[in-house]
Design an enzyme around this catalytic site. Structure first.
Site, PDB file in Angstrom:
ATOM      1  N   SER A   1       6.520  -9.741  -6.424  1.00  8.68           N
ATOM      2  CA  SER A   1       6.143  -9.493  -5.244  1.00  8.68           C
ATOM      3  C   SER A   1       7.285  -8.408  -4.700  1.00  8.68           C
ATOM      4  O   SER A   1       8.470  -8.298  -4.940  1.00  8.68           O
ATOM      5  CB  SER A   1       5.931 -10.840  -5.062  1.00  8.68           C
ATOM      6  OG  SER A   1       7.008 -11.487  -4.874  1.00  8.68           O
ATOM      7  N   LYS A   2       7.189  -8.708  -3.000  1.00 12.45           N
ATOM      8  CA  LYS A   2       7.345  -7.546  -1.533  1.00 12.45           C
ATOM      9  C   LYS A   2       9.541  -8.921  -2.283  1.00 12.45           C
ATOM     10  O   LYS A   2      10.122  -7.842  -1.733  1.00 12.45           O
ATOM     11  CB  LYS A   2       7.800  -8.298  -0.958  1.00 12.45           C
ATOM     12  CG  LYS A   2       6.391  -6.965  -0.537  1.00 12.45           C
ATOM     13  CD  LYS A   2       5.975  -6.626   0.571  1.00 12.45           C
ATOM     14  CE  LYS A   2       5.035  -6.453   1.391  1.00 12.45           C
ATOM     15  NZ  LYS A   2       4.154  -7.468   2.860  1.00 12.45           N
TER      16      LYS A   2
END
Ligand code: GLU
Length: 489
Positions: free
Chosen positions: A261-262
């Site tokens: 994820s980011k």
């Protein structure tokens, strides 16, 4: 057999680094076998597909040099062909019209869930519970349509979907190059929809038809599609088509092993370009992220294409490691041709300084040495800072100390010696420094600090003779003079 691979992104966002790696694996596998690498844009989901996303994917692939061997195929152009294939399956008895409405299917699911819930009650005998669970399982099992063996429509104009009749035999086997031999009971497969009630083909149908029509021999894709393979195989069978080889590649995870994820780092391939990574570094890093060849860490594209194989793909998810990516990038920055590097560096330098002819010349001279000093282009630009800024107004503590009395005296003497240098080459300048040290019985450890302080503000820089050569005579004398004004006119 000529190898044909494809990358089949859905244009609903940026080119994810996981997608880029899938594209890279497909590209390398095709190159390794002298085959073709194709691109198919899976844009049938009109609500989610956008032109910008298609462009972003093309730009990302272009940046990485993953050029397809033919013009991209747009899945939405093949809709008629997908429908035709569904009709062919109806004609040969492997597909049928199903009149179940979405409401009926929903009611079936809900009834199943209710029974499953009811089975949890404490008031039931074991036999009652078992009976309820059996009913629930039946209702929640993959859907087998009551029309799978024919039957009249509920009304002459009743809407219908076209479904594939799921195989009755008991197992479907997939021999996957990464996941191994896996079998699934056909009971786990529903009578899958090929054409929706509005006549549009489903994704599952479109993928198989397009892969067949494009002559794809090896489907290399993310393992999130592995289960789909068991639903796609019966379509190949129904159409009497050859089945391609499959390799389902594990996802990329974050450094902590969690789903990427980011918070683990940028997800968009082009974000890495914008952060100053080189495409060849990205390719080298991505190919190793989930594939290995002995203990080799760094590959050019040609090197990877010469040895890439499906057997080397790891079964466990790769973990994104930005530190390693930085090391790989530093390697490729060092390897890069200097003219190209300078062109790549230019926008970064321009964010910090005016890139005039003088600075351009200094950069050209300094880059072969300075390119050792950065993991990314912005870092490299920052390490060139002293080429346009003496840092005189921003001296660090060490520099201020070096520029006390003795230091100033040495600087004035050095200034004179340098002013008299016969030529302005690295060797000649080193000669001036050595002669000065010898004449004053000083070591470079005594002479270097004040000179470095005047030239760079005390920042660690490469050897002083090359620094002076890059800066040029006028600049060096001016920088020294700023701290040690000339005594003789
Ligand atoms: N379009 C699918 C995706 O973007 C890939 C389908 C495939 O590779 O078979 O996930």
């Amino acid at each position: 057999m000529k190898v044909v691979t494809r990358f089949a992104p859905s244009p609903t966002g940026m080119l994810h680094i996981g997608g880029a790696r899938t594209a890279l694996f497909n590209y390398l596998f095709a190159k390794r076998h002298g085959g073709s690498f194709l691109l198919r844009v899976e844009d049938t989901d009109k609500a989610r597909s956008t032109e910008e996303a298609t462009q972003a994917i093309l730009d990302g692939m272009d940046w990485l040099g993953l050029h397809a061997d033919e013009a991209p195929v747009f899945q939405s152009n093949n809709v008629d062909r997908h429908v035709m294939c569904a009709e062919q399956m109806m004609a040969n008895g492997t597909a049928f019209k199903c009149y179940a409405t979405p409401e009926e299917l929903q009611a079936r699911r809900e009834a199943g869930e209710e029974k499953r819930k009811a089975a949890k009650s404490d008031d039931l005998s074991d036999a009652e519970r078992e009976a309820l669970l059996a009913e629930a399982n039946e209702l929640l099992a993959p859907y087998r349509s009551p029309w799978r063996d024919g039957g009249d429509p509920p009304a002459p104009d009743a809407p219908f979907t076209v479904r594939l009749r799921a195989p009755d035999d008991d197992e479907i086997a997939v021999s996957d190059h990464v996941q191994g031999d896996v079998t699934l009971k056909t009971r786990e497969i529903d009578d899958l929809i090929l054409l929706r009630a509005d006549g549009t083909p489903t994704y599952m149908l479109a993928v198989v038809v397009d892969d067949h029509d494009m002559g794809v021999t090896h489907v290399i894709r993310g393992d999130d599609h592995f289960r789909n393979t068991f639903r796609q195989l019966p379509i190949y069978r129904a159409m009497d088509w050859d089945v391609p080889e499959f390799a389902h590649v594990p996802m990329i995870h974050g450094s902590d092993g969690a789903k990427l994820s980011k918070r683990h780092g940028a997800l968009s391939t082009l974000a890495y370009r914008d952060m100053g990574y080189l495409p060849e570094a990205m390719n080298s890093y991505l190919v190793r992220l989930g594939w290995s060849h002995g203990d080799r860490e760094v590959f050019t594209m040609d090197e990877a294409a010469a040895v890439f194989d499906l057997e080397g793909i790891n079964k466990a998810p790769g973990r994104l490691d930005l530190e390693k990516l930085g090391d790989v990038n530093a390697h490729f920055i060092r390897e890069a041709d200097e003219d190209r590097l300078l062109a790549l560096l230019t926008p970064e330098i321009e964010k910090l300084a005016t890139l005039d002819a003088k600075l351009s010349e200094r950069l050209q001279h300094a880059l072969p040495t300075l390119k050792e000093r950065g993991q990314t282009l912005p870092e490299l630009a920052e390490s060139c800072h002293f080429l346009w800024d003496s840092n005189a107004d921003n001296l660090n503590k060490k520099a201020r100390k070096a520029l006390r009395e003795d230091g100033i005296k040495r600087l004035s003497e050095l200034r004179e010696a340098l002013d008299g240098a016969d030529s302005w080459t690295i060797e000649a300048l080193q000669g001036v420094l050595d002669a000065y040290c010898a004449a004053h019985t000083l070591s470079m450890g005594q002479v270097g600090p004040p000179l470095r302080a005047a030239l760079t503000g005390g920042l660690p820089a490469p050897d002083l003779a090359p620094v002076m050569y890059w800066l040029g005579r006028d600049e060096v004398l001016a920088r020294i003079e700023k701290h040690a004004p000339a005594t003789r006119g």
